[in-house]
Write an enzyme that holds these catalytic residues in place. Structure first.
Site, PDB file in Angstrom:
ATOM      1  N   GLU A  58      75.115 -52.175   4.877  1.00  0.00           N
ATOM      2  CA  GLU A  58      73.978 -53.101   4.108  1.00  0.00           C
ATOM      3  C   GLU A  58      74.226 -53.251   2.589  1.00  0.00           C
ATOM      4  O   GLU A  58      75.341 -52.419   1.916  1.00  0.00           O
ATOM      5  CB  GLU A  58      73.355 -51.958   4.480  1.00  0.00           C
ATOM      6  N   LYS A 125      64.798 -56.442   5.281  1.00  0.00           N
ATOM      7  CA  LYS A 125      64.323 -55.328   5.963  1.00  0.00           C
ATOM      8  C   LYS A 125      63.510 -55.196   5.606  1.00  0.00           C
ATOM      9  O   LYS A 125      62.545 -55.419   4.866  1.00  0.00           O
ATOM     10  CB  LYS A 125      65.140 -54.553   5.234  1.00  0.00           C
ATOM     11  N   CYS A 161      69.380 -51.508   8.928  1.00  0.00           N
ATOM     12  CA  CYS A 161      69.922 -49.705   8.900  1.00  0.00           C
ATOM     13  C   CYS A 161      67.978 -49.390   9.348  1.00  0.00           C
ATOM     14  O   CYS A 161      68.025 -49.590  10.821  1.00  0.00           O
ATOM     15  CB  CYS A 161      70.059 -49.469   7.757  1.00  0.00           C
TER      16      CYS A 161
END
Length: 554
Positions: A58, A125, A161
Site C-alpha cells: 500500500e 480504498k 489493507c
C-alpha cells in the site's frame, strides 16, 4: 471422462499465473527513489521468477504513512511523474502498486494496475481507517466501487489493507467474478498481529470462495514497524503460502486458475516465538530509524542494569558493533557489580566503551546550589541531578560525533514516570519505549540464547536506578508482575480502576498506578519516540490531555 455439464480438461487447458509478492521497505517521501525501487523489483521479478504480476505494498510510491506530506501542493505533480515513469519503463510483468491519487477534487488511497506500459485499472480504498495509529480520514476520501479486471486473462479483484477487515469490499469483488483478490497492505506490527491476520484471511477466503494474496510492507517508520508476513490463502480458507516476517524480498507463488485460482502450496515457514518476533521488531525499528535519518552511529548510557543491556544488544545487532558506543557514567552509588557487568557486556559485544565519572560535575553543581538549597533535605532533586548530568554527557557526545542518543527506559517506567526529564529521557530514540519490564527480562533471556552477551547477574539481580544507597525499583513501585498487569488493563485495554480491582488486584496498588500514569502524561509528551510493539503504545496510539479533571473510578 468428464462429469455431465463439465468441459473436459483436454479442451480447456488450466491457466497458470505466477504472482510475485514484493515484500519491500520503502522510504516515506522519497517518491523518485521508491519509483526506481518498484521498477528494479519488477525487472528482478521477471528475470528471476518470470512473474506475470508483481504486487507491491500500500502507498509504496510515497511510503507509509506519508502523513501531512499528503497536503503538500506538489504531491500530485510528483506522483504523476512517478506513474509516467512506471509506464515508460515498459515492464514485462503487470504491476499493482499503491499511490495517492486525486480524482474529482478528492484524494484517494489508490491501487493502480500498469500493464504493457498502460494504466489499465485503478481502485480507491473504500475503508480508510481512523483508529489507533491510523488517521487516514484526515487525508483520504472513501472509494465507492469494487474493482475486478482481467490481468493476464484472469479476473482479479483489488482491495487495499483495511478493506479486508471490513464487510463489503472482498464480498463485492467476489460477487463481481474475481477468482483472485490482491490485497495491498501497510499493516504495522504488534504482538500477535500475524495470528489475527491469518484468522481473518482464512475466514474471508472461505466465506467468499476466493483466493487472496496479502502483500504487506516491511521496515521501520518513526515509531511504527512493518513486519511483512505476506501470505496467500486459497478459496477454501487454507493458508497456502506464508512469507517470513522481517525478511525483505520477492516471493513467487504459482496459481492454477480454472474455476478457481488455486495456489501451489509451499512449505510453511517456522513459527517464531513471541520473544524472537518482538526482538526482530526492535532491531528493524532501530536500524531503519538510524539509517533512514542519516545517523552515522549511536551512543547510549550503559548502567550495568537490564534495560541498557538489552538496548545495547539490540543496537549492536541492528547496526553492527562499529557504529555503537556505550558509556558508563558511575557515581558514588554505582555498585561494583554494575561496573563489572557493563564492561563485560561491552567487551563481549565489541563496541566502543568509555567510563566517565559524573562525581566531579555533581560536586560543582551542588556547590553552586548550596545557598538556595540551604535548610532543605536531600530528596529526588539530588537523584535527578545525577541522571541529568548523564544526559548532558551523552548529548555532548551526540553533538560532537553525529551519534543518535538511544534512551533506555521501558514502558513500565515511562507509564508511571519512573524517569527523569532531561536526564535518562534525553535522547532521540527509545528502543524499549513500548516494552513492559517483564518482557524486558524475557527478551534478554532470548538474546542470550542466541549468544550469551548479557551477564547473567544483570538479569537476575533486583532492578535499581542506583541513584541512592541500596535503592531498588520495587521500593517505590509495585512488583513488576503486578505493575505490568495493571498497566496492560488500564493503558492497553481501557479498564477503569473499579474494573481492574474486580480482576483481583489490590485497590491501593490500582489507584496508585493509575494516578501515576495520569499525572505523568506531561513527561511522556517530552519523551523521544520509540518502537511500537503493542496494540497501544505511548505516542500516536494514546493521546490523553495533559490538563484535565478526570477522576479515578468507574
Amino acid at each position: 471422462m468428464s462429469a455431465p455439464g463439465k468441459v473436459s480438461e483436454a479442451s480447456t487447458p488450466v491457466k497458470k499465473l505466477r504472482v510475485v509478492m514484493a515484500q519491500l521497505d520503502f522510504l516515506v517521501g522519497d517518491i523518485p527513489g521508491n519509483t526506481e525501487r518498484v521498477i528494479q523489483a519488477a525487472r528482478d521479478a521477471w528475470q528471476e521468477h518470470q512473474a506475470d504480476i508483481v504486487v507491491f505494498p500500500e502507498l509504496c510510491i510515497t511510503g507509509y504513512p506519508p502523513e501531512d506530506l499528503l497536503l503538500r501542493p506538489s504531491l500530485g505533480i510528483r506522483v504523476s511523474d512517478a506513474l509516467e515513469q512506471l509506464k515508460q519503463a515498459k515492464l514485462e510483468p503487470a504491476i499493482v502498486i499503491g499511490a495517492p491519487v486525486r480524482s474529482g477534487g478528492l484524494l484517494y488511497n489508490a491501487a493502480l494496475v500498469i500493464e504493457d506500459g498502460e494504466m489499465v485499472g485503478q481502485y480507491f480504498k473504500r475503508c480508510p481507517p481512523n483508529y489507533q495509529v491510523f488517521d487516514e480520514k484526515r487525508y483520504f476520501a472513501e472509494g465507492q466501487n469494487a474493482k475486478v479486471l482481467e490481468i493476464k486473462g484472469v479476473p482479479v479483484g483489488i482491495t487495499v489493507c483495511e478493506d479486508i477487515w471490513a464487510d463489503g469490499p472482498v464480498e463485492d469483488a467476489a460477487a463481481a467474478g474475481a477468482q483472485l483478490i490482491l490485497n495491498l497492505n501497510a499493516s504495522p506490527y504488534d504482538i500477535d498481529k500475524q495470528a489475527r491476520r491469518k484468522a481473518l484471511l482464512e475466514r474471508k477466503a472461505a466465506n467468499n470462495n476466493v483466493s487472496i494474496v496479502y502483500v504487506n510492507l516491511l521496515g521501520g517508520q518513526d515509531e511504527l514497524v512493518f513486519d511483512g508476513g505476506s501470505m496467500v490463502v486459497d478459496h477454501s480458507g487454507t493458508l497456502a503460502v506464508e512469507v517470513p516476517q522481517f525478511k525483505e524480498g520477492l516471493f513467487p507463488v504459482e496459481f492454477l486458475c480454472e474455476h478457481h485460482c488455486q495456489p501451489v502450496s509451499q512449505l510453511p515457514c517456522p513459527e517464531p516465538s513471541l520473544e524472537a518476533n518482538v526482538y526482530n521488531a526492535l532491531v528493524t525499528g532501530v536500524r531503519d530509524y538510524v539509517n533512514k535519518n542519516g545517523f552515522k552511529s549511536v551512543v547510549l548510557g550503559l548502567s550495568g542494569g537490564i534495560d541498557s543491556a538489552l538496548t545495547l544488544a539490540v543496537a549492536a545487532d541492528a547496526l553492527g558493533k562499529e557504529r555503537v558506543r556505550a558509556v558508563m557514567m558511575p557515581f558514588r552509588y554505582t555498585s561494583s557489580a554494575s561496573l563489572e557487568d557493563a564492561e563485560a557486556q561491552a567487551t563481549a559485544m565489541g563496541v566502543q566503551y568509555d567510563v566517565f565519572s559524573i562525581e566531579p560535575m555533581y560536586d560543582v553543581f551542588m556547590k553552586t546550589l548550596e545557598a538556595p538549597f540551604e535548610g532543605t533535605r536531600p530528596d529526588t532533586t539530588e537523584e535527578n541531578l545525577q541522571a541529568r548530568l548523564r544526559g548532558v554527557l551523552l548529548m555532548s557526545l551526540s553533538n560532537k560525533f553525529g551519534s543518535l542518543v538511544l534512551t533506555t527506559g521501558n514502558k513500565s517506567e515511562l507509564a508511571v514516570g519512573y524517569s527523569t526529564l532531561y536526564g535518562d529521557m534525553a535522547g532521540g530514540f527509545d528502543v524499549l519505549k513500548d516494552v513492559p519490564k517483564t518482557l524486558v527480562f524475557r527478551l534478554s533471556r532470548y538474546r542470550n540464547s542466541l549468544s550469551p552477551v548479557i551477564p547473567e547477574r544483570v538479569i537476575t539481580r533486583p532492578p535499581s536506578a542506583e541513584l541512592a544507597p541500596d535503592q531498588k525499583d520495587e521500593d517505590s513501585l509495585p512488583g513488576y508482575d503486578t505493575l505490568d498487569a495493571i498497566l496492560n488493563l488500564y493503558v492497553e485495554r481501557d479498564y477503569s480502576a473499579e474494573a481492574i480491582v474486580a480482576e483481583g488486584y489490590e485497590r491501593a496498588d490500582v489507584e496508585r498506578v493509575i494516578r501515576l500514569v495520569d499525572i505523568n502524561e506531561y513527561k511522556r509528551r517530552q519523551a523521544p519516540i520509540g518502537v511500537r510493539i503493542t496494540e497501544r503504545g505511548f505516542g500516536k496510539d494514546r493521546r490523553y490531555p495533559i490538563t484535565n479533571g478526570w477522576k479515578i473510578g468507574k
